[in-house]
Design an enzyme around this catalytic site. Structure first.
Site, short mmCIF file in Angstrom:
data_model
loop_
_atom_site.label_atom_id
_atom_site.label_comp_id
_atom_site.label_asym_id
_atom_site.label_seq_id
_atom_site.Cartn_x
_atom_site.Cartn_y
_atom_site.Cartn_z
N ARG A 380 0.86 -1.19 0.00
CA ARG A 380 0.00 0.00 0.00
C ARG A 380 0.89 1.23 0.00
O ARG A 380 1.85 1.31 0.76
CB ARG A 380 -0.95 0.00 1.20
CG ARG A 380 -2.03 -1.06 1.01
CD ARG A 380 -3.12 -1.07 2.05
NE ARG A 380 -3.90 -2.30 1.88
CZ ARG A 380 -4.77 -2.78 2.74
NH1 ARG A 380 -5.00 -2.14 3.87
NH2 ARG A 380 -5.42 -3.90 2.51
N HIS A 402 -11.05 -15.23 2.21
CA HIS A 402 -12.37 -14.89 1.68
C HIS A 402 -13.22 -16.14 1.66
O HIS A 402 -12.82 -17.15 1.09
CB HIS A 402 -12.23 -14.26 0.29
CG HIS A 402 -11.49 -12.97 0.35
ND1 HIS A 402 -10.14 -12.88 0.13
CD2 HIS A 402 -11.90 -11.73 0.70
CE1 HIS A 402 -9.76 -11.62 0.32
NE2 HIS A 402 -10.80 -10.91 0.67
N LYS A 481 -20.05 -5.14 9.28
CA LYS A 481 -18.82 -5.83 9.67
C LYS A 481 -18.71 -6.00 11.18
O LYS A 481 -19.42 -5.31 11.94
CB LYS A 481 -17.61 -5.08 9.15
CG LYS A 481 -17.50 -3.67 9.69
CD LYS A 481 -16.23 -2.98 9.22
CE LYS A 481 -16.15 -1.60 9.85
NZ LYS A 481 -14.84 -1.01 9.86
ZN LIG Z 1 -10.81 -8.94 1.14
#
Ligand SMILES: [Zn+2]
Ligand SMILES: [Zn+2]
Length: 652
Positions: A380, A402, A481
């Protein structure tokens, strides 16, 4: 008359212009009014002297709320500036905001402050606090204010007024006692008087520049902190001291775990011992995830921009990614005489790659849940100014996964995840708290889908018996979340794990599975990580354990320390035996005093030292010491090995 509504719903009418404090004195108990430091009029934080000019809701701010602390700290910054300008006439004031940890104030001074200056300043602040001097809000004509600060030789304040109040005819200034004692251009609000400021401490100074720009005027920044209560200040100062000792950047160097180099900003070099810890964690996670039904995969680091365009990152996240130019575009650009444009990017997250994996085959409902776990490197493009040790990096890996599920499987999958998190943090003996974040005001998708997802998450949290708090409206725009905050040994919270529901990305990639009804349906994806990133998690563990990793995580678990050369041969055999049992062991062969060897092993936080002298050789034993300095006495080597292995297995 205007009507003021109190928090309990009761209403009173008063003439317009009544100051908050006068109004409150008439309707609330005196003890409460005395304690108040500010007020909310509707949703605006104001001084107690603020005139009530229209119908409004009113709530006094008492010294405990979180926003109260910020205002209190900013008021302390004014007190600091008042003390400095009184002790050092001619000092120019910059800005003095509150921070998460306290406050600071920037000054232009003739010579930098020395520690004795800071002591004097703090003493002066206490004096002024004791005198209980009033903070007074004054409205000045703008021209007059500019003229006033010009005359006083404060061009920085003049600049601030000119920038921040363009188009206004009046500006607000605050005095402490009177203009001669202290005056600052500020929108406020502040505590009513210096006597309210009880527990404060100046901490450090540093060089700063006007507006943080190195081309501008150099300034001296004085840092301090303040609290409502003395005991809170003391606890904070103890925590700061303790945190300094535990700083992972320092311990990482002292313990030979990792280093950084200016030529790879935000990229850790893992040294031998650090690599051991890193791999222990990576393999630990594999051991946990394989039986839990995860496939570990490795996907590319560099992807064509088409992937990022599909995922939406090219449009919304591009500045956070390292863009790459393949030689194809470079060659084209060269022949066309144009500048090449990046056509690829290094991945900042694994999700889009996992979408391609899912979509690479026809999937049936029988394949679900399908779980991909990946530990490859992510990049990043963080600004270099925010990089810090292992906690803010540019290159890292996650224990990322995932889970692709049918909508009907969300609840069960999340419950499994909650139990997985409980197990992992339990293995590290880490306390944690759980937060559910729900639908934000701006969201994608159908309201009914969100409601279903949120109720599934709540059901899962309740089924797993996990206590949690709800953060209304704090979910991601693509789904709700659950976040996990670890509390470390000195009480600091670190957000590590996360479970995020996502309906959007499967849609963007057109993912489908064939349902029991033989029709195509779209899966839901759950992004989740438990450590977060390995880099950051190791940084947190180093600080949590103060570098003294439990035996199962210690890079070097045992060191063999012969007292003299004549025991070396026996020591070599002990080394072999301990190593053969699968323990990470070293032997100190140097000709050094045993006290020195022990001290060094303790500094390196090696859990066990096996000291060998003539008696141990004669008896075929070792003398066991722990890093805490505990002499455990003599032990046969195999008995030590058995108990150490048991300690590892139980992750004590
Ligand atoms: Zn992800
Ligand atoms: Zn102020």
């Amino acid at each position: 008359m205007i009507t003021i509504t109190l928090p309990d719903g009761s209403q009173r009418s008063v003439p317009p212009g009544t100051p908050v404090r006068d109004f409150a004195s008439g309707v609330l108990p005196m003890a409460v009014v005395k304690k108040a430091i500010a007020a909310y009029v509707d949703d605006k934080l104001v001084d107690l002297t603020h005139p009530l000019n229209a119908d409004a809701r009113l709530r006094l701010v008492l010294p405990d709320g979180p926003d109260a602390l910020q205002m209190y700290r900013h008021s302390t910054a004014h007190l600091l500036a008042a003390a400095v300008t009184n002790l050092f006439p001619g000092t120019q004031c910059g800005i003095g905001p509150a921070t998460d940890e306290g406050f600071f104030y920037d000054f232009v001074v003739e010579k930098p402050f020395v520690p004795e200056d800071i002591e004097r300043i703090e003493k002066k602040m206490r004096e002024m606090a004791q005198q209980d001097l009033v903070y007074e809000r004054q409205i000045w004509p703008r021209d007059e204010a500019i003229e006033f600060f010009k005359k006083r030789g404060e061009p920085l304040k003049v600049q601030l007024i000119e920038e921040k109040t363009a188009g206004q005819t009046e500006v607000s200034c605050y005095t402490i006692k009177d203009r001669e004692t202290f005056v600052d251009f500020c929108v406020g609000p502040h505590v009513p008087s210096t006597g309210k400021l009880k527990a404060f401490k100046l901490l450090t100074t540093s060089n700063a520049y006007w507006k943080g720009d190195a081309h501008n005027q150099p300034m001296q920044r004085v840092y301090g902190t303040s609290f409502f209560k003395d005991e809170d200040l003391k606890a904070h100062l103890t925590q700061v001291e303790e945190a300094k000792k535990r700083d992972h950047r320092k311990l990482g160097k002292d313990l030979g775990l990792f280093m950084f180099h200016q030529w790879a900003p935000g990229g850790a070099f893992w040294l031998g011992k650090g690599t051991l810890v890193y791999n222990l964690l990576a393999n630990y996670m594999r051991e946990v995830l394989f039986p839990a039904g995860y496939d570990e995969v490795k996907t590319p680091i560099i992807f064509n921009k088409a992937l990022w365009e599909t995922s939406g990152h090219w449009a919304h996240y591009r500045e956070n990614m390292f863009l790459v130019e393949s030689r194809d575009v470079a060659a084209h650009a060269h022949t066309d005489g144009k500048a090449a444009e990046p056509d690829m990017a290094t991945k900042a997250m694994n999700c889009p790659g996992h979408m391609l994996l899912f979509g690479s085959e026809t999937r049936s409902y029988r394949d679900l849940p399908l779980r991909f776990h990946e530990q490859t490197a992510l990049h990043r493009n963080e600004a270099s100014g925010v990089l810090s040790g292992l906690t803010r990096v540019r290159q890292f890996s996650q224990d990322d996964a995932h889970c692709f599920v049918m909508e009907s499987q969300i609840g069960e999958e999340v419950e499994r995840l909650l139990n997985l998190v409980k197990r992992v943090y339990g293995d590290f003996k880490l306390q944690y708290s759980v937060k559910l974040s729900t639908r934000p005001t701006e969201y994608l998708g159908e309201l009914a889908t969100w409601n279903h997802a949120e109720s599934e998450l709540k059901k899962a949290l309740e089924a797993a018996g996990v206590p949690y708090t709800v953060d209304e409206g704090d979910g991601a725009f693509y789904g709700p979340k659950i976040d996990f905050d670890i509390t470390d040994a000195i009480g600091r919270k670190w957000q590590c794990g996360t479970i995020q529901l996502d309906y959007q990305m499967p849609a963007r990639f057109g993912l489908k599975y064939v349902g029991a009804d033989n029709a195509e349906h779209q899966p839901v994806v759950i992004h989740r990580a438990i450590f977060g990133s390995f880099e950051r998690f190791i940084g947190i563990l180093i600080e949590h354990f103060a570098g003294a990793f439990p035996l199962w995580l210690a890079p070097i678990q045992v060191t063999v320390l012969p007292i003299a050369d004549r025991q070396l041969e026996y020591a070599e055999r002990v080394l072999e035996q301990v190593a053969a049992a699968g323990l990470r062991v070293t032997l100190d062969r140097r000709v050094e005093k045993i006290g020195y060897k022990i001290r060094e092993a303790q500094l390196q936080k090696v859990p066990y030292m096996l000291v060998i002298g003539d008696r141990e050789v004669a008896e075929g034993t070792v003398s066991v010491r722990t890093r805490a300095g505990g002499d455990q006495g003599g032990s046969p080597v195999d008995a030590f090995v058995t108990s150490a292995r048991d300690e590892v297995a139980r992750r004590v």
